[in-house]
Structures are given as C-alpha cells and as structure tokens.
Design a protein around this motif. Structure first.
Motif, short mmCIF file in Angstrom:
data_model
loop_
_atom_site.label_atom_id
_atom_site.label_comp_id
_atom_site.label_asym_id
_atom_site.label_seq_id
_atom_site.Cartn_x
_atom_site.Cartn_y
_atom_site.Cartn_z
N THR A 22 0.83 -1.20 0.00
CA THR A 22 0.00 0.00 0.00
C THR A 22 0.86 1.25 0.00
O THR A 22 0.59 2.21 -0.74
CB THR A 22 -0.93 0.01 1.23
OG1 THR A 22 -1.81 -1.11 1.16
CG2 THR A 22 -1.75 1.29 1.29
N SER A 23 1.92 1.26 0.80
CA SER A 23 2.82 2.41 0.86
C SER A 23 3.47 2.67 -0.49
O SER A 23 3.61 3.81 -0.92
CB SER A 23 3.90 2.19 1.94
OG SER A 23 3.32 2.12 3.22
N LYS A 28 3.86 5.88 -5.47
CA LYS A 28 3.78 5.94 -6.94
C LYS A 28 2.70 6.93 -7.38
O LYS A 28 2.92 7.72 -8.31
CB LYS A 28 3.47 4.55 -7.51
CG LYS A 28 4.62 3.57 -7.43
CD LYS A 28 4.20 2.23 -8.03
CE LYS A 28 5.35 1.22 -8.01
NZ LYS A 28 4.93 -0.10 -8.55
N ALA A 29 1.56 6.89 -6.70
CA ALA A 29 0.48 7.82 -7.04
C ALA A 29 0.91 9.25 -6.78
O ALA A 29 0.64 10.16 -7.59
CB ALA A 29 -0.76 7.47 -6.21
N ALA A 30 1.56 9.48 -5.65
CA ALA A 30 2.03 10.84 -5.32
C ALA A 30 3.03 11.33 -6.36
O ALA A 30 2.96 12.49 -6.79
CB ALA A 30 2.65 10.84 -3.93
N ARG A 31 3.93 10.47 -6.77
CA ARG A 31 4.93 10.88 -7.77
C ARG A 31 4.24 11.27 -9.07
O ARG A 31 4.58 12.31 -9.66
CB ARG A 31 5.92 9.74 -8.01
CG ARG A 31 6.98 10.06 -9.06
CD ARG A 31 8.05 8.99 -9.10
NE ARG A 31 9.06 9.24 -10.13
CZ ARG A 31 10.21 8.59 -10.23
NH1 ARG A 31 10.51 7.65 -9.36
NH2 ARG A 31 11.06 8.87 -11.19
N ARG A 32 3.26 10.49 -9.51
CA ARG A 32 2.55 10.82 -10.75
C ARG A 32 1.86 12.18 -10.64
O ARG A 32 1.96 13.01 -11.56
CB ARG A 32 1.52 9.73 -11.07
CG ARG A 32 2.10 8.41 -11.51
CD ARG A 32 1.03 7.50 -12.12
NE ARG A 32 -0.01 7.14 -11.16
CZ ARG A 32 0.04 6.06 -10.38
NH1 ARG A 32 1.08 5.26 -10.41
NH2 ARG A 32 -0.98 5.78 -9.57
N LEU A 33 1.17 12.40 -9.54
CA LEU A 33 0.40 13.63 -9.40
C LEU A 33 1.31 14.84 -9.18
O LEU A 33 1.07 15.91 -9.74
CB LEU A 33 -0.59 13.50 -8.23
CG LEU A 33 -1.76 12.54 -8.46
CD1 LEU A 33 -2.60 12.42 -7.21
CD2 LEU A 33 -2.63 13.02 -9.63
#
Length: 206
Positions: A22-23, A28-33
């Motif tokens: 999950t972390s 990964k999501a934070a990096r994309r956004l």
C-alpha cells in the motif's frame, strides 16, 4: 506441533506485506500527481484517490505531503544503486580516473531514472521550507561523497584545491546538463556518462 491453521499463522506477515504494498502504491500515485500537477496544486485527498486508499491511510503511511516527497526522494536514491557505486569505488581504489567514472555512472543513473523527482523537489523547495531542507541535504550528501573520495587520493592528485574540485564536479554533473544533452541535443545517457568521466579526469586530475 501447533494446530494453528497456516493462514492464521502468517497473518502478521501478510499484514506487513500488504502495508508495504500500500505504501508503495501511495508513493507511486504521489509521484505521478506531483510531477503532473506540481507540489502546491496536489492535495493529499487526490493522492489517496489516485492510490485507491483512504486519506487517513496516506497520513498513517507518510504523515503529510512533505513525508510523501521524502519517501519519493529516498526511492530515487535507491533506484540509482548507490551500493553499486560503492562497490565500484572500492574496486577502483588507487585509480582516480576509474573512481570518477564510478561517480559519474551513479549520477547518470540518478538523473536518468529520477529526473522528474529532482525537478519536483527543486521547484517545491522554493516555497516549502521542509523541502528546501530535503534538497539542500541531498546536495550536501553528494558533496560529502566527493570529499571522501577526493581526500582518499595522494596529495597532489587534484589539480585544484579540495573545495574548488568539489565545485567543478558539481557544476559539470548536474540534472540540467544531463537534460540538455539527452533531451535537446540527442545524446544517449551512455555518451553523457562517458563524457563526464573523461571531462572530470581532465579537469580535476593534475
């Protein structure tokens, strides 16, 4: 012999692995956004939605947006394979040109694999004090590595004094130089790495 069912026996390990997965997805999501929208424009709620988790889960994993960025920076360092550089430095002990090539190889891998993260942190550091510290600390660690290597060489190896030598290295091996040569001038990362190694030897060694 324990009669505890195998599935229950490994529940703790399963929860740990699920939390780690999950972390990773959150990071990964934070990096994309962050890369797509910028640091300031991205909210923790958006990161949670992108990762498919709740907002409290993001805060539990990383604390806040600054913690998220720090995790992304740490992952970028790992992607550049610092242990490989250390092994190459040790194998090339007593051979300054080879050691410079090892450091140039690490910089190439870092810029090739994490240019977006470096640009993100540098931009966000202009307005966010915690990230300014993150960026400054990363630069300081890079300088510390160069100082450790340069001071291991016999006196007279360096063309200039130690401080100037570190400055010259920092001026040559930058994300801006790497991006200009690979994106605007069509150089391959291999060519940049080779040019760095050759130029560093010429400019730094007596």
């Amino acid at each position: 012999m324990s009669s505890e069912p195998p599935r229950r026996r490994y529940d703790s390990l399963r929860r740990t692995l699920q939390a780690q997965a999950t972390s990773v997805e959150i990071a990964k999501a934070a990096r994309r956004l962050f890369v797509a929208q910028g640091w300031a424009a991205t909210t923790v709620r958006e990161v949670a939605r992108e990762a498919g988790v709740s907002v409290p889960t993001v805060y539990s994993a990383y604390g806040n947006k600054t913690g998220l960025v720090q995790a992304i920076v740490d992952a970028a360092d790992l992607s550049a394979d610092a242990p490989r550089m250390l092994a190459e430095l040790e194998a090339a002990a007593g051979d300054p040109p080879r050691q410079l090539a090892a450091m140039a190889g690490y910089d190439r891998r870092l810029f090739e694999r994490a240019a977006d993260v470096i640009a993100l942190v540098r931009e966000a550091a202009r307005t966010e004090p915690d990230l300014a510290t993150t960026y400054t600390d990363a630069r300081r660690r890079a300088d510390d590595t160069r100082i450790q290597v340069f001071t291991s060489w016999p006196e007279g190896t360096l063309r200039e004094d130690l401080t100037t030598s570190v400055d010259i290295y920092a001026a040559l091996c930058t994300i801006d130089v790497f991006t200009t040569l690979t994106t605007e001038r069509g150089w391959s990362p291999d060519r940049v790495e080779t040019w760095w190694a050759t130029t560093l030897s010429r400019e730094l060694l007596a």
